[in-house]
Design an enzyme around this catalytic site. Structure first.
Site: not given
Length: 374
Positions: A35, A81-83
Site C-alpha cells: 500500500r 486510498s479508501s478504507q
C-alpha cells in the site's frame, strides 16, 4: 524505508480475523500489494495532519484500517486510498477471479485496482484528474501491475475496453451512468456507492433483459462525492444536508444499550431514508461537528437527529412533530426485525441532467432474507 512484507501480512490476517476478508485470494492480494507504494508523497491522517513518507511510524499508519487522503482542494478531499476493510468488502462483492474483466471508475491512488489485478482480474481504471492519473500510473508501474490506467470522464466509462463483467465505482455518486450498463457483458453488474439520505451505501445495479434497471443494497459506506452529472440533484431526492440543526428543544430518551455499532446505525439510517424522503446527514450545536442521521425540516428549519443509542433530539418550530416521527421510524425498524442494508431492493429510473442522465433508485422495498444476494 523498512520492508513492509511483515506489516502487510499481519494486516491481511487482521482483516481476515475481523471478517472483512473471507476469500483466500483477496487476503493474498492484501498481503502482496504494498500500500505504501501508492502514497509515496504522504497523506493526510484522519485528524488532518500530514504524514510524510519519512515520518516515524509511516508504515504503521499505512497499514491501519483507515482512509488515507492524498489530495485536498479547497478544504475538500478529492482523492484517497479508501478504507481497506471497505475495499475488501467491495472486491469480494464483485465475485472476481482470473480473467474477470473489470472497469473501475475512480482510479484514486491505484491501490484498489492493483488489489483486484492481483486476484487475476483484467482491470481497466479511469480517472478524470490528470495529476491523480500520473501518480497512480507511477505507483502501478513500481509494483509491475498490469492494470490498464486511463485518463477520462468516469461518467463515460471506458468503451474501448468493453465489454466488462463488472463495473466498480470508488467515488460517491447520485446514480449510475447508463453508459456503465451499456458497457457490461451479459450477466454483469455495477457496484457503486450511491447517495441515499446523506451518505453513500454501496448498491448493486443490474439491468434485466427487458431493459428495466434495479438496485440492491450491499453494505454501508462513506465516500467523497463525485462532480458533474454523477452528483446531480433530482426531484424527490433526499436533502443534501450538512448544515447544523438548531439546539434541541424536545428529546426522546436512548433505547439501545450498548448503542448501535457503525453497521447497525447505518442499517437504521438506510431504512429511515427508504421510508422518509426528509432523511439526511446533519449535526447539532453540541455534537462537536460529528453528525449523523436526521429528518430535516427544510421549510421552517430544524428537524430531528437520531443517534446511535436511539435517542432523538427535535429542534425548530416543529420539533415535537419531527421527534415523534423519528421515534416512530425507529420503532418501525425494530418491528421489521432491524433490516440491514442488503435487505433492500428498488427499481431505478432515469433522472438528473437530461443531457447526461443517471439511473436513480426509487420506492425501496424490503425483500425476504432468502431472496437477498449472497
Amino acid at each position: 524505508m523498512a520492508s513492509s512484507a511483515q506489516p502487510r501480512r499481519r494486516f491481511a490476517e487482521r482483516l481476515w480475523r475481523e471478517g472483512a476478508i473471507t476469500r483466500p485470494e483477496v487476503a493474498e492480494a492484501f498481503a502482496t500489494v504494498p500500500r505504501e507504494a501508492f502514497v509515496t508523497e504522504g497523506f493526510h491522517g484522519r485528524d488532518g495532519t500530514w504524514v510524510a513518507p519519512d515520518a516515524e511510524g509511516f508504515l504503521d499508519a499505512v497499514y491501519t484500517n483507515d482512509v488515507l487522503v492524498t489530495k485536498v482542494e479547497d478544504g475538500r478531499a478529492t482523492s484517497s486510498s479508501s478504507q481497506p476493510s471497505l475495499m475488501a468488502t467491495m472486491i469480494e462483492a464483485l465475485g472476481i477471479g482470473p480473467g474477470t474483466r473489470v472497469l473501475e471508475v475512480g482510479a484514486g491512488t491505484g491501490y484498489n485496482a492493483a488489489l483486484m489485478s492481483a486476484t487475476g482480474a483484467r482491470v481497466t481504471t479511469v480517472d478524470v484528474q490528470p495529476d491523480v492519473v500520473e501518480r497512480a500510473g507511477a505507483a502501478l508501474a513500481s509494483v509491475h501491475s498490469t492494470v490498464d490506467l486511463q485518463l477520462g470522464d468516469g461518467y463515460a466509462g471506458w468503451a474501448a475496453g468493453a465489454p466488462y463483467d463488472r463495473v466498480i465505482v470508488t467515488v460517491g455518486v447520485a446514480g449510475a451512468s447508463p453508459l456503465w450498463l451499456d458497457q457490461l457483458a451479459p450477466g454483469g453488474f455495477v457496484l457503486a456507492p450511491t447517495r441515499h439520505a446523506g451518505h453513500h451505501p454501496v448498491l448493486r445495479v443490474t439491468r434485466a433483459a427487458g431493459g428495466t434497471v434495479h438496485a440492491a443494497g450491499v453494505c454501508a459506506a462513506g465516500f467523497m462525492s463525485a462532480a458533474g452529472p454523477l452528483s446531480a440533484v433530482y426531484p424527490g431526492a433526499h436533502p443534501l444536508g450538512g448544515d447544523p440543526l438548531p439546539a434541541a428543544t424536545v428529546s426522546h430518551p436512548a433505547r439501545f444499550d450498548p448503542p448501535l455499532d457503525v453497521f447497525g446505525y447505518h442499517d437504521l439510517w438506510f431504512a429511515l431514508g427508504a421510508w422518509d424522503s426528509r432523511t439526511t446527514y446533519a449535526h447539532t450545536p453540541d455534537s462537536a461537528g460529528n453528525g449523523g442521521c436526521a429528518l430535516l425540516d427544510e421549510l421552517t428549519g430544524g428537524g430531528a437527529a437520531i443517534w446511535p443509542d436511539g435517542a432523538v433530539d427535535g429542534s425548530g418550530p416543529n420539533a415535537r412533530a419531527y421527534a415523534e416521527r423519528a421515534s416512530a421510524l425507529v420503532d418501525r425498524w425494530l418491528a421489521s426485525g432491524r433490516p440491514a442494508v442488503p435487505a433492500w431492493r428498488a427499481p431505478m429510473t432515469l433522472d438528473g441532467d437530461p443531457a447526461s442522465p443517471i439511473w436513480v433508485a426509487r420506492d425501496w422495498r424490503l425483500v425476504p432474507g432468502d431472496l437477498q444476494e449472497p
